[in-house]
Design a protein around this motif. Sequence first.
Motif, PDB file in Angstrom:
ATOM      1  N   PRO A  35       0.812  -1.223   0.000  1.00 14.25           N
ATOM      2  CA  PRO A  35       0.000   0.000   0.000  1.00 14.25           C
ATOM      3  C   PRO A  35       0.840   1.264   0.000  1.00 14.25           C
ATOM      4  O   PRO A  35       0.462   2.266  -0.634  1.00 14.25           O
ATOM      5  N   TYR A  36       1.993   1.220   0.668  1.00 18.62           N
ATOM      6  CA  TYR A  36       2.879   2.399   0.642  1.00 18.62           C
ATOM      7  C   TYR A  36       3.403   2.645  -0.764  1.00 18.62           C
ATOM      8  O   TYR A  36       3.484   3.778  -1.225  1.00 18.62           O
ATOM      9  N   LEU A  37       3.751   1.537  -1.440  1.00 22.56           N
ATOM     10  CA  LEU A  37       4.260   1.675  -2.804  1.00 22.56           C
ATOM     11  C   LEU A  37       3.218   2.317  -3.718  1.00 22.56           C
ATOM     12  O   LEU A  37       3.536   3.125  -4.577  1.00 22.56           O
ATOM     13  N   LEU A  38       1.966   1.949  -3.496  1.00 16.16           N
ATOM     14  CA  LEU A  38       0.910   2.499  -4.352  1.00 16.16           C
ATOM     15  C   LEU A  38       0.748   4.002  -4.152  1.00 16.16           C
ATOM     16  O   LEU A  38       0.470   4.742  -5.094  1.00 16.16           O
ATOM     17  N   VAL A  39       0.919   4.447  -2.925  1.00 19.53           N
ATOM     18  CA  VAL A  39       0.629   5.843  -2.629  1.00 19.53           C
ATOM     19  C   VAL A  39       1.879   6.724  -2.798  1.00 19.53           C
ATOM     20  O   VAL A  39       1.790   7.948  -2.888  1.00 19.53           O
ATOM     21  N   THR A  40       3.052   6.085  -2.881  1.00 15.70           N
ATOM     22  CA  THR A  40       4.299   6.851  -2.924  1.00 15.70           C
ATOM     23  C   THR A  40       4.427   7.824  -4.109  1.00 15.70           C
ATOM     24  O   THR A  40       4.794   8.981  -3.891  1.00 15.70           O
ATOM     25  N   PRO A  41       4.142   7.392  -5.338  1.00 19.21           N
ATOM     26  CA  PRO A  41       4.347   8.348  -6.437  1.00 19.21           C
ATOM     27  C   PRO A  41       3.551   9.634  -6.253  1.00 19.21           C
ATOM     28  O   PRO A  41       4.083  10.735  -6.451  1.00 19.21           O
ATOM     29  N   ALA A  42       2.285   9.502  -5.833  1.00 21.04           N
ATOM     30  CA  ALA A  42       1.457  10.697  -5.649  1.00 21.04           C
ATOM     31  C   ALA A  42       2.027  11.578  -4.546  1.00 21.04           C
ATOM     32  O   ALA A  42       2.151  12.798  -4.708  1.00 21.04           O
ATOM     33  N   VAL A  43       2.404  10.957  -3.428  1.00 22.34           N
ATOM     34  CA  VAL A  43       2.925  11.740  -2.311  1.00 22.34           C
ATOM     35  C   VAL A  43       4.252  12.401  -2.693  1.00 22.34           C
ATOM     36  O   VAL A  43       4.485  13.575  -2.397  1.00 22.34           O
TER      37      VAL A  43
ATOM     38  N   TYR B  96      -6.562   3.765  -4.383  1.00 21.94           N
ATOM     39  CA  TYR B  96      -6.768   2.349  -4.078  1.00 21.94           C
ATOM     40  C   TYR B  96      -6.112   1.993  -2.756  1.00 21.94           C
ATOM     41  O   TYR B  96      -6.699   1.322  -1.905  1.00 21.94           O
ATOM     42  N   SER B  97      -4.912   2.497  -2.582  1.00 21.79           N
ATOM     43  CA  SER B  97      -4.199   2.256  -1.333  1.00 21.79           C
ATOM     44  C   SER B  97      -4.964   2.848  -0.139  1.00 21.79           C
ATOM     45  O   SER B  97      -5.123   2.205   0.891  1.00 21.79           O
ATOM     46  N   LEU B  98      -5.470   4.067  -0.302  1.00 21.53           N
ATOM     47  CA  LEU B  98      -6.168   4.735   0.802  1.00 21.53           C
ATOM     48  C   LEU B  98      -7.525   4.105   1.089  1.00 21.53           C
ATOM     49  O   LEU B  98      -7.994   4.104   2.228  1.00 21.53           O
ATOM     50  N   ARG B 100      -8.481   0.813   0.320  1.00 21.86           N
ATOM     51  CA  ARG B 100      -8.597  -0.628   0.440  1.00 21.86           C
ATOM     52  C   ARG B 100      -7.647  -1.291   1.438  1.00 21.86           C
ATOM     53  O   ARG B 100      -7.817  -2.454   1.764  1.00 21.86           O
ATOM     54  N   TYR B 101      -6.645  -0.573   1.910  1.00 24.52           N
ATOM     55  CA  TYR B 101      -5.716  -1.187   2.842  1.00 24.52           C
ATOM     56  C   TYR B 101      -5.771  -0.450   4.164  1.00 24.52           C
ATOM     57  O   TYR B 101      -6.076   0.736   4.202  1.00 24.52           O
ATOM     58  N   THR B 102      -5.499  -1.187   5.246  1.00 24.51           N
ATOM     59  CA  THR B 102      -5.304  -0.496   6.516  1.00 24.51           C
ATOM     60  C   THR B 102      -3.834  -0.614   6.871  1.00 24.51           C
ATOM     61  O   THR B 102      -3.271  -1.715   6.852  1.00 24.51           O
ATOM     62  N   TYR B 103      -3.220   0.488   7.132  1.00 29.00           N
ATOM     63  CA  TYR B 103      -1.800   0.474   7.487  1.00 29.00           C
ATOM     64  C   TYR B 103      -1.489   1.719   8.288  1.00 29.00           C
ATOM     65  O   TYR B 103      -2.279   2.665   8.335  1.00 29.00           O
ATOM     66  N   ARG B 104      -0.338   1.684   8.943  1.00 29.04           N
ATOM     67  CA  ARG B 104       0.021   2.802   9.794  1.00 29.04           C
ATOM     68  C   ARG B 104       0.265   4.053   8.972  1.00 29.04           C
ATOM     69  O   ARG B 104       0.923   4.006   7.939  1.00 29.04           O
ATOM     70  N   GLY B 105      -0.258   5.163   9.412  1.00 27.38           N
ATOM     71  CA  GLY B 105      -0.026   6.430   8.728  1.00 27.38           C
ATOM     72  C   GLY B 105      -0.997   6.701   7.594  1.00 27.38           C
ATOM     73  O   GLY B 105      -0.896   7.714   6.917  1.00 27.38           O
ATOM     74  N   ARG B 106      -1.958   5.781   7.378  1.00 26.81           N
ATOM     75  CA  ARG B 106      -2.859   5.971   6.245  1.00 26.81           C
ATOM     76  C   ARG B 106      -3.646   7.270   6.373  1.00 26.81           C
ATOM     77  O   ARG B 106      -3.740   8.051   5.422  1.00 26.81           O
ATOM     78  N   ASP B 108      -2.955   9.952   8.002  1.00 29.88           N
ATOM     79  CA  ASP B 108      -2.103  11.124   7.845  1.00 29.88           C
ATOM     80  C   ASP B 108      -1.734  11.360   6.392  1.00 29.88           C
ATOM     81  O   ASP B 108      -1.707  12.492   5.919  1.00 29.88           O
ATOM     82  N   ILE B 109      -1.453  10.265   5.691  1.00 29.08           N
ATOM     83  CA  ILE B 109      -1.119  10.409   4.271  1.00 29.08           C
ATOM     84  C   ILE B 109      -2.320  10.961   3.511  1.00 29.08           C
ATOM     85  O   ILE B 109      -2.206  11.887   2.703  1.00 29.08           O
ATOM     86  N   GLY B 110      -3.488  10.407   3.814  1.00 33.76           N
ATOM     87  CA  GLY B 110      -4.705  10.887   3.157  1.00 33.76           C
ATOM     88  C   GLY B 110      -4.939  12.357   3.431  1.00 33.76           C
ATOM     89  O   GLY B 110      -5.256  13.126   2.520  1.00 33.76           O
ATOM     90  N   PHE B 111      -4.733  12.751   4.674  1.00 38.09           N
ATOM     91  CA  PHE B 111      -4.966  14.149   5.012  1.00 38.09           C
ATOM     92  C   PHE B 111      -3.893  15.050   4.402  1.00 38.09           C
ATOM     93  O   PHE B 111      -4.191  16.165   3.976  1.00 38.09           O
ATOM     94  N   TYR B 112      -2.674  14.533   4.309  1.00 37.11           N
ATOM     95  CA  TYR B 112      -1.642  15.339   3.656  1.00 37.11           C
ATOM     96  C   TYR B 112      -2.024  15.627   2.205  1.00 37.11           C
ATOM     97  O   TYR B 112      -1.920  16.760   1.725  1.00 37.11           O
ATOM     98  N   ILE B 113      -2.484  14.571   1.514  1.00 38.92           N
ATOM     99  CA  ILE B 113      -2.889  14.760   0.116  1.00 38.92           C
ATOM    100  C   ILE B 113      -4.012  15.790   0.033  1.00 38.92           C
ATOM    101  O   ILE B 113      -3.985  16.715  -0.774  1.00 38.92           O
TER     102      ILE B 113
END
Lengths: 313, 280
Positions: A35-43, B96-98, B100-106, B108-113
């Motif tokens: 999941p991190y890999l998926l979101v990395t390019p955008a971030v 998709y990552s935001l 469909r998956y649960t993970y640490r920092g999700r 925060d990452i979503g809010f940063y975007i």
Amino acid sequence: MTDTSMSGTGVASASPGMPDRHFKRRSKRLRVMFPYLLVTPAVAFLLMITLYPGAYAIIQSLFYVKFANWQFVGTENYRDLFGDREFWTALWNTFVIGGVALTLECVLALLISFYAYRDPWIKGWRIIFLVPMLFMPSAVAFIWKLAFMDGRVISDLLIRLGFIDNNIGWTSSIWLSRLTLIVADVWQWTPFLFIIFVAALQGQDEEVEEAARLDGAGWAQIFWNISLPMMRPVIAVAVVLRGIDIMTMFTNVYIMTQGTPGGTTETISYFIYRIGFKSFNFGYASAASVVMLIMTLIIAQLIVKRAFKSGKE
Amino acid sequence: MASQRRKKNESHLFRYIILGAWALFCLVPVLWFLSIGLRPRTEIITQQPIYWPHFSLDAWHMVWTDWPMGYYLRNSVVSIIGSVVIDLVLAIPAAYSLARYTYRGREDIGFYILSTRMMAPAIVAIPIFFLFKNMDLLDTVWALMIIYAAINLSLITWIIRSYMLDIPKELEDAARTDGASDLRILWEIIIPVILPGIITAGVIGAIFAINEFLFTLLIASTKSAYTMSVALANFTGGSDGVIYNAIALVAFIAFVPVFLVVVAIQKHLSRGLTMGAVKG
């Protein structure tokens, strides 16, 4: 990327044995990372376009910049800025113009959506009411610049209706000048709130409405006691989104008033633009950017996060 | 009974007065501005405003012969389509990552975007200007493409994420037990199902890109990067003043396609404009 597709079958056919366990461990790490890999390019892209400029602005704000010549001045830009009346005027203006426009837009959009949402011709109304929003903001600024200032159409209409006797000099007074900016913004962006409010009202349970009506409640009561509480999260999200855009107002000021009279219609965005790209005082403009950035971060943490949480649930 | 019916009719009348008045307020300035685009220059800024002008296509000819309108159109179209393509490539996996998956920092990452949407263009304008200057990208459509993509990425990611959250999990689970990989599920199941959401996100991003003004003003300095939005502000001819009939025509040239596309996605509009927070 293809490793993940293999990991699925790898796990399924896992049998005890050294190579397999090794493979399993790797695939597990990959699954955690996926999941991190998926979101990395955008971030990464967004960091490039926000973090780098943010850091650049902070550093530049500590310098006196004259073309390629940077001279370290410490916090002098900030001290000048906080003593600068033009800066405070711009800040005040941004809140006054934005606050009045946002309030008007919200009230008008609620009123219109209340009258429109159960109307049989709602589809038609929606398309008509959308029209102003679909013009480029720069075009809208010219529409109202011509109507108010250059073409004197508004004055002419008011004279014909007998409200006034002579042409009004719209840019000669502070409040009239602000008014032109407010009208342009209300005209273009009330539809934004209207579209959202109408969708929320249409999504409301018709049976609840019907039951309330059978109990003798009037339209106004239904709206006030049922619809409005139901819409609160929606209103919060919509107002926050509109509020963000209104607080960064630039185009209308650039085209319509250029800050006249005497900087009293300057917004903070226009102030930064003028200091940076007209006076070429980049260090000073960067200091103003940093102040604006800090305000944005505070507002984002306090208001926006909450609005979007409540909007979701 | 009769009095009640009369009361109802009165309330109907009142409703149509309100809605009709607002419709006039929306449309009259538009029609008047259209008339500006279709009249000769001599009838625009006059002692008394002229409400019934002579019809003229002066502005139409002027826009295409005196100004490089073809370039403006090309720059707008290329930079906007390019930015939307960049955004979709970045946003679909991120959403998709935001979603469909649960993970640490999700969170925060979503809010940063999301929070990048709040960044006022003026805050980053000066550094971005120097960034593009150092990269030798000033006055190119590439710079516009990058900046439009940056502005819209948060919006597009959040809209797509919202549509993804609507998909029942069972749909994916079924595919997963059949041995499909996550990426295949995304490509073959998720994307086709939320195609309307993706189109909505793309359209709304494109509209924001057409509207963009401040960055374009700083980046573009000749016809090789001027877009319609900023070109408008340049329709001034020295002693001629602001050339309003040309401005009006360009405004309508940009308006017509936007209007048609928005009418086509009308159903999804409220959801898109709130970045998925309101389900229309």
